[in-house]
Write a protein that holds these residues in place. Structure first.
Motif, PDB file in Angstrom:
ATOM      1  N   GLU A 506      45.194  37.306  39.333  1.00  0.00           N
ATOM      2  CA  GLU A 506      44.339  37.791  38.253  1.00  0.00           C
ATOM      3  C   GLU A 506      43.002  38.311  38.771  1.00  0.00           C
ATOM      4  OE1 GLU A 506      46.544  34.149  36.438  1.00  0.00           O
ATOM      5  OE2 GLU A 506      45.864  34.852  38.401  1.00  0.00           O
ATOM      6  N   VAL A 507      42.385  37.570  39.684  1.00  0.00           N
ATOM      7  CA  VAL A 507      41.075  37.973  40.204  1.00  0.00           C
ATOM      8  C   VAL A 507      41.168  39.322  40.913  1.00  0.00           C
ATOM      9  CG1 VAL A 507      39.249  37.390  41.849  1.00  0.00           C
ATOM     10  CG2 VAL A 507      40.230  35.610  40.383  1.00  0.00           C
ATOM     11  N   ASP A 508      42.205  39.506  41.706  1.00  0.00           N
ATOM     12  CA  ASP A 508      42.381  40.764  42.435  1.00  0.00           C
ATOM     13  C   ASP A 508      42.574  41.928  41.468  1.00  0.00           C
ATOM     14  OD1 ASP A 508      42.709  42.503  44.591  1.00  0.00           O
ATOM     15  OD2 ASP A 508      44.883  42.187  44.659  1.00  0.00           O
ATOM     16  N   MET A 509      43.367  41.724  40.406  1.00  0.00           N
ATOM     17  CA  MET A 509      43.604  42.792  39.438  1.00  0.00           C
ATOM     18  C   MET A 509      42.313  43.137  38.693  1.00  0.00           C
ATOM     19  SD  MET A 509      45.565  45.000  37.977  1.00  0.00           S
ATOM     20  CE  MET A 509      47.286  44.592  38.348  1.00  0.00           C
ATOM     21  N   ILE A 510      41.573  42.110  38.268  1.00  0.00           N
ATOM     22  CA  ILE A 510      40.294  42.363  37.574  1.00  0.00           C
ATOM     23  C   ILE A 510      39.346  43.130  38.485  1.00  0.00           C
ATOM     24  CG2 ILE A 510      38.238  41.229  36.656  1.00  0.00           C
ATOM     25  CD1 ILE A 510      40.088  38.985  35.645  1.00  0.00           C
ATOM     26  N   THR A 511      39.312  42.758  39.757  1.00  0.00           N
ATOM     27  CA  THR A 511      38.420  43.417  40.714  1.00  0.00           C
ATOM     28  C   THR A 511      38.798  44.882  40.893  1.00  0.00           C
ATOM     29  OG1 THR A 511      38.075  41.320  41.881  1.00  0.00           O
ATOM     30  CG2 THR A 511      37.526  43.348  43.058  1.00  0.00           C
ATOM     31  N   GLN A 512      40.107  45.164  41.052  1.00  0.00           N
ATOM     32  CA  GLN A 512      40.543  46.546  41.266  1.00  0.00           C
ATOM     33  C   GLN A 512      40.230  47.431  40.058  1.00  0.00           C
ATOM     34  OE1 GLN A 512      44.273  47.499  43.287  1.00  0.00           O
ATOM     35  NE2 GLN A 512      44.676  45.286  43.459  1.00  0.00           N
ATOM     36  N   LEU A 513      40.545  46.934  38.863  1.00  0.00           N
ATOM     37  CA  LEU A 513      40.255  47.722  37.667  1.00  0.00           C
ATOM     38  C   LEU A 513      38.746  47.853  37.459  1.00  0.00           C
ATOM     39  CD1 LEU A 513      42.959  46.351  35.184  1.00  0.00           C
ATOM     40  CD2 LEU A 513      42.939  48.571  36.338  1.00  0.00           C
ATOM     41  N   GLY A 514      38.027  46.771  37.772  1.00  0.00           N
ATOM     42  CA  GLY A 514      36.573  46.807  37.633  1.00  0.00           C
ATOM     43  C   GLY A 514      35.940  47.837  38.538  1.00  0.00           C
ATOM     44  N   GLU A 515      36.471  47.996  39.739  1.00  0.00           N
ATOM     45  CA  GLU A 515      35.918  48.983  40.679  1.00  0.00           C
ATOM     46  C   GLU A 515      36.075  50.405  40.148  1.00  0.00           C
ATOM     47  OE1 GLU A 515      37.999  48.017  44.230  1.00  0.00           O
ATOM     48  OE2 GLU A 515      36.549  46.458  44.850  1.00  0.00           O
ATOM     49  N   ARG A 516      37.157  50.658  39.410  1.00  0.00           N
ATOM     50  CA  ARG A 516      37.333  51.980  38.808  1.00  0.00           C
ATOM     51  C   ARG A 516      36.256  52.240  37.750  1.00  0.00           C
ATOM     52  NH1 ARG A 516      42.607  54.378  39.278  1.00  0.00           N
ATOM     53  NH2 ARG A 516      43.827  53.261  40.846  1.00  0.00           N
ATOM     54  N   MET A 517      35.951  51.219  36.987  1.00  0.00           N
ATOM     55  CA  MET A 517      34.889  51.345  35.981  1.00  0.00           C
ATOM     56  C   MET A 517      33.519  51.467  36.649  1.00  0.00           C
ATOM     57  SD  MET A 517      35.927  48.727  32.913  1.00  0.00           S
ATOM     58  CE  MET A 517      36.700  49.454  31.472  1.00  0.00           C
ATOM     59  N   LEU A 518      33.361  50.750  37.735  1.00  0.00           N
ATOM     60  CA  LEU A 518      32.111  50.803  38.492  1.00  0.00           C
ATOM     61  C   LEU A 518      31.854  52.224  38.978  1.00  0.00           C
ATOM     62  CD1 LEU A 518      30.092  48.536  39.305  1.00  0.00           C
ATOM     63  CD2 LEU A 518      31.242  48.450  41.521  1.00  0.00           C
ATOM     64  N   ALA A 519      32.930  52.872  39.449  1.00  0.00           N
ATOM     65  CA  ALA A 519      32.803  54.240  39.961  1.00  0.00           C
ATOM     66  C   ALA A 519      32.442  55.227  38.858  1.00  0.00           C
ATOM     67  CB  ALA A 519      34.112  54.665  40.632  1.00  0.00           C
ATOM     68  N   GLN A 520      32.788  54.911  37.619  1.00  0.00           N
ATOM     69  CA  GLN A 520      32.481  55.784  36.488  1.00  0.00           C
ATOM     70  C   GLN A 520      31.111  55.481  35.887  1.00  0.00           C
ATOM     71  OE1 GLN A 520      34.520  58.333  35.151  1.00  0.00           O
ATOM     72  NE2 GLN A 520      35.630  58.023  37.071  1.00  0.00           N
ATOM     73  N   GLY A 521      30.423  54.472  36.440  1.00  0.00           N
ATOM     74  CA  GLY A 521      29.105  54.117  35.921  1.00  0.00           C
ATOM     75  C   GLY A 521      29.145  53.393  34.594  1.00  0.00           C
ATOM     76  N   ILE A 522      30.300  52.789  34.263  1.00  0.00           N
ATOM     77  CA  ILE A 522      30.445  52.109  32.977  1.00  0.00           C
ATOM     78  C   ILE A 522      29.901  50.685  33.036  1.00  0.00           C
ATOM     79  CG2 ILE A 522      32.137  51.295  31.270  1.00  0.00           C
ATOM     80  CD1 ILE A 522      33.932  53.649  32.184  1.00  0.00           C
ATOM     81  N   ILE A 523      30.129  49.997  34.161  1.00  0.00           N
ATOM     82  CA  ILE A 523      29.701  48.606  34.316  1.00  0.00           C
ATOM     83  C   ILE A 523      29.018  48.430  35.667  1.00  0.00           C
ATOM     84  CG2 ILE A 523      31.533  47.669  32.837  1.00  0.00           C
ATOM     85  CD1 ILE A 523      33.073  46.939  35.406  1.00  0.00           C
ATOM     86  N   ASP A 524      28.508  47.205  35.877  1.00  0.00           N
ATOM     87  CA  ASP A 524      27.941  46.860  37.174  1.00  0.00           C
ATOM     88  C   ASP A 524      28.695  45.665  37.751  1.00  0.00           C
ATOM     89  OD1 ASP A 524      27.103  44.775  35.579  1.00  0.00           O
ATOM     90  OD2 ASP A 524      24.992  45.382  35.563  1.00  0.00           O
ATOM     91  N   GLU A 525      28.338  45.243  38.935  1.00  0.00           N
ATOM     92  CA  GLU A 525      29.023  44.140  39.601  1.00  0.00           C
ATOM     93  C   GLU A 525      28.982  42.831  38.791  1.00  0.00           C
ATOM     94  OE1 GLU A 525      30.895  44.023  42.122  1.00  0.00           O
ATOM     95  OE2 GLU A 525      30.506  45.832  43.310  1.00  0.00           O
ATOM     96  N   PRO A 526      27.831  42.480  38.179  1.00  0.00           N
ATOM     97  CA  PRO A 526      27.811  41.240  37.387  1.00  0.00           C
ATOM     98  C   PRO A 526      28.836  41.223  36.259  1.00  0.00           C
ATOM     99  CG  PRO A 526      25.573  41.935  37.869  1.00  0.00           C
ATOM    100  CD  PRO A 526      26.467  43.047  38.315  1.00  0.00           C
ATOM    101  N   TYR A 527      29.187  42.413  35.726  1.00  0.00           N
ATOM    102  CA  TYR A 527      30.188  42.432  34.656  1.00  0.00           C
ATOM    103  C   TYR A 527      31.552  41.992  35.196  1.00  0.00           C
ATOM    104  CZ  TYR A 527      32.547  43.684  30.349  1.00  0.00           C
ATOM    105  OH  TYR A 527      33.269  43.612  29.181  1.00  0.00           O
TER     106      TYR A 527
END
Length: 633
Positions: A506-527
């Motif tokens: 689960e952690v790995d999947m959340i991280t991978q999807l989160g990085e895609r959002m990070l690249a789009q400027g939607i969220i930051d690392e704390p999210y």
């Protein structure tokens, strides 16, 4: 029988229709070949009863045969034998002889020795020890821990269903609980208490254990000394126990039962107004805390929780919840899974409230207790929810005295909850394109063109009413389909859509999807860190097929969803999911997102629909079209 074979039977028992081998394989995390072998083994074990029916459509449980087989298995399996060994040891203070026990059970002494080895961790868990002197074995420990053992064994046996009075009754033949429960409910009702029926049967289990052990004279003398009862409930309970069972429990037993009732089953004040409950029950501080939590929840989720009755009811519940949590005596909630699946946003709101309670009281709150909070929230929202937006109508027909008023009254009497008449036009020389309304109802054939127009008689008939009602449903459906696609495209994008994304956990999947959002400027690392923290608190697998990880922080720049649609499921908590949707919430986008989110999760409650979505989502555009179709259906 192996655990996976039993899980296969349990899953078939949960479904009324046919279940394919692919569905079973996904659920069990095995291949379809393994599923076939499990089915063969289960059918072989149950011969001559045919407990599983097979066809081209898959597998289905033969419920009558299965029930008969389960009845036959009672007392035959190793688990049931271990249960009987532990029960006998617990009820025989002087202990049992291993040779005699093996003979009585018609098994070898080595089998009994193996059962005793399995019994040790069960006894340890309940604070008891197994003492051995030659061939004689006995259980050592306090009366309280002996009762804890009985309760633990019973709950383990009943883990797959609601602990019902009938089950308890069958287990403790000397104790008749049905009439006792009826009189207890009358006692509690007369005392002005709200009753949690889900918690009551759990308390009745403790009543049965206490009465049974007292009647069998298994309670040590020092524990049986009667202590003067404390509190207003105790005298009534003592009277009920005497009338129904002709038994007087010890003061410790009575105190324990009163404590269980007050923390698991009842909250006072059902016949008082909110302000009276607050004053008479000493809830001022509790209600103030709940109001503050409700205020923060309202700001975060953009819903209205400002209600006196809601604040008092939840404050009463929280007071009991905190008392249970401090002794790790949580109430089981048989509706937890269905609440998470059917009302995901309500459950998520309950998670937020639970996190605030945990932080203030320094306690831990499990999924079952969170689901109870969701029941409070959901019932409040349902009571205050406004009725569905009505379809606007324009009436168009030639003027003749007050015939238009007669039609209006007939229409409002028949469809007043579905349509709202905004305008009445009594001229026929009008441009239809100038009428801005959802639906036109007219007696003029020349105007009755298009799906949004209904031709009726001058005097509305029952057939006319049915025709208008069908048109209203059609208009709503068209509106919903247009809105759905537009709303979905607000939150999904091709850049955040991926097929067959593999992840370790689960952690790995959340991280991978989160990085895609990070690249789009939607969220930051704390999210991303917040989403992982939220996942560890309670699984976000709201159905068997979809997980929706997210953070409880609303710090995203905009509300959006990064989604992975996988052909093969991955483990997620206790589920195996094919679709993982990481949601980023912004404070401004939560309210508009809620309806879409509820419908989105609902799609994933039906496995056939999920498989259709997975097969059809060969591209992002195909995914959106398929999702609109399923959500509209």
């Amino acid at each position: 029988m192996s655990d996976r074979r039993q899980r296969l039977l349990d899953y078939l028992a949960e479904n009324d229709g046919w279940t394919t081998s692919g569905q079973l394989a996904d659920r069990l995390g095995v291949t379809t070949r393994s599923v076939r072998s499990y089915v063969t083994a289960a059918k072989s074990a149950a011969e001559p009863l045919d407990i599983i029916v097979s066809s081209a459509e898959g597998y289905r449980l033969n419920r009558d045969a299965y029930a008969a087989w389960v009845g036959q298995r009672s007392g035959d399996s190793g688990g049931d034998r271990l249960y009987r060994v532990v029960r006998q040891l617990n009820e025989t203070p002087d202990g049992l002889d291993v040779h005699e026990l093996a003979s009585a059970l018609f098994v070898s002494e080595s089998t009994v020795e193996a059962d005793l080895r399995k019994a040790r961790p069960i006894l340890d868990e309940c604070g008891l020890t197994l003492r051995r002197q030659g061939s004689r074995v006995s259980v050592q420990g306090t009366e309280e821990n002996r009762r804890r053992l009985v309760s633990r064994l019973f709950r383990a046996e009943s883990a797959r269903g609601f602990v019902e009075v009938e089950r308890i009754q069958n287990e403790f033949g000397s104790v008749n609980l049905t009439a006792f429960k009826t009189d207890l409910l009358d006692l509690l009702g007369a005392g002005g208490y709200f009753v949690n029926e889900y918690g009551l049967d759990s308390v009745l289990l403790h009543v049965a254990i206490a009465v049974d052990r007292t009647l069998k004279d298994l309670v040590p003398t020092d524990a049986a000394a009667t202590v003067p009862p404390q509190g207003e409930l105790a005298p009534g309970i003592l009277d009920l126990l005497d009338r129904h069972f002709a038994v007087t429990l010890s003061g410790a037993d009575l105190e324990h039962l009163v404590m269980l009732l007050t923390t698991r089953v009842i909250t006072p004040g059902h016949d008082l107004q909110a302000h009276e409950q607050t004053e008479q029950l000493g809830l001022t501080d509790d209600v103030a805390f709940v109001r503050e939590v409700a205020r923060r929840a309202s700001e975060r989720y953009l819903i209205d929780l400002d209600n006196d009755e809601f604040a008092v009811r939840l404050a009463l519940h929280v007071r009991n919840l905190v008392a249970r949590a401090r002794v790790s005596s949580y109430s089981r909630n048989p509706m937890t899974r269905s609440i998470k699946t059917s009302y995901p946003m309500t459950y998520e709101l309950a998670v937020f409230i639970a996190s605030e309670i945990q932080r203030k009281e320094s306690i831990s709150i499990n999924d079952d207790e969170i689901a109870y909070i969701a029941l409070h929230v959901g019932s409040h929202l349902e009571r205050q929810s406004r009725r569905e937006e009505m379809v606007t109508c324009t009436l168009v027909f030639p003027n003749y005295y007050d015939i238009h008023l007669m039609m209006l009254r007939r229409l409002e009497a028949a469809l007043g909850d579905e349509v709202r008449v905004d305008k009445i036009i009594t001229r026929t020389d009008i441009d239809r394109a100038e009428i801005d309304t959802d639906l036109i109802i007219t007696t003029v054939p020349a105007l009755a063109l298009g799906d949004s127009t209904v031709l009726v008689q001058t005097f509305l008939t029952d057939d006319d009413i049915d025709t208008i009602r069908r048109a209203v449903r059609r208009v709503r459906r068209q509106q919903r389909r247009r809105q759905l696609k537009d709303e979905l495209l607000l939150y999904f994008s091709e850049e955040l859509y991926v097929r067959n994304l593999s992840a370790r956990d689960e952690v790995d999947m959340i991280t991978q999807l989160g990085e895609r959002m990070l690249a789009q400027g939607i969220i930051d690392e704390p999210y991303i860190a917040g989403a992982i923290e939220r996942e560890r608190m309670s699984s976000t697998a709201f159905t068997d097929t979809v997980a929706v990880p997210h953070s409880m922080l609303m710090s995203a720049n905009r509300t959006a969803i990064a989604i992975a649609v996988n052909d093969h499921p991955m483990d997620w908590g206790e589920n195996r999911v094919n679709v993982i949707a990481l949601i980023a919430f912004s404070s401004s986008g939560r309210n508009s997102f809620q309806t879409i989110f509820d419908q989105f999760v609902e799609v994933f409650s039906e496995r056939d629909e999920v498989q259709q979505l997975i097969r059809g989502s060969v591209s992002f555009s195909a995914f959106i079209e398929e999702l609109v179709h399923l959500m509209d259906s």
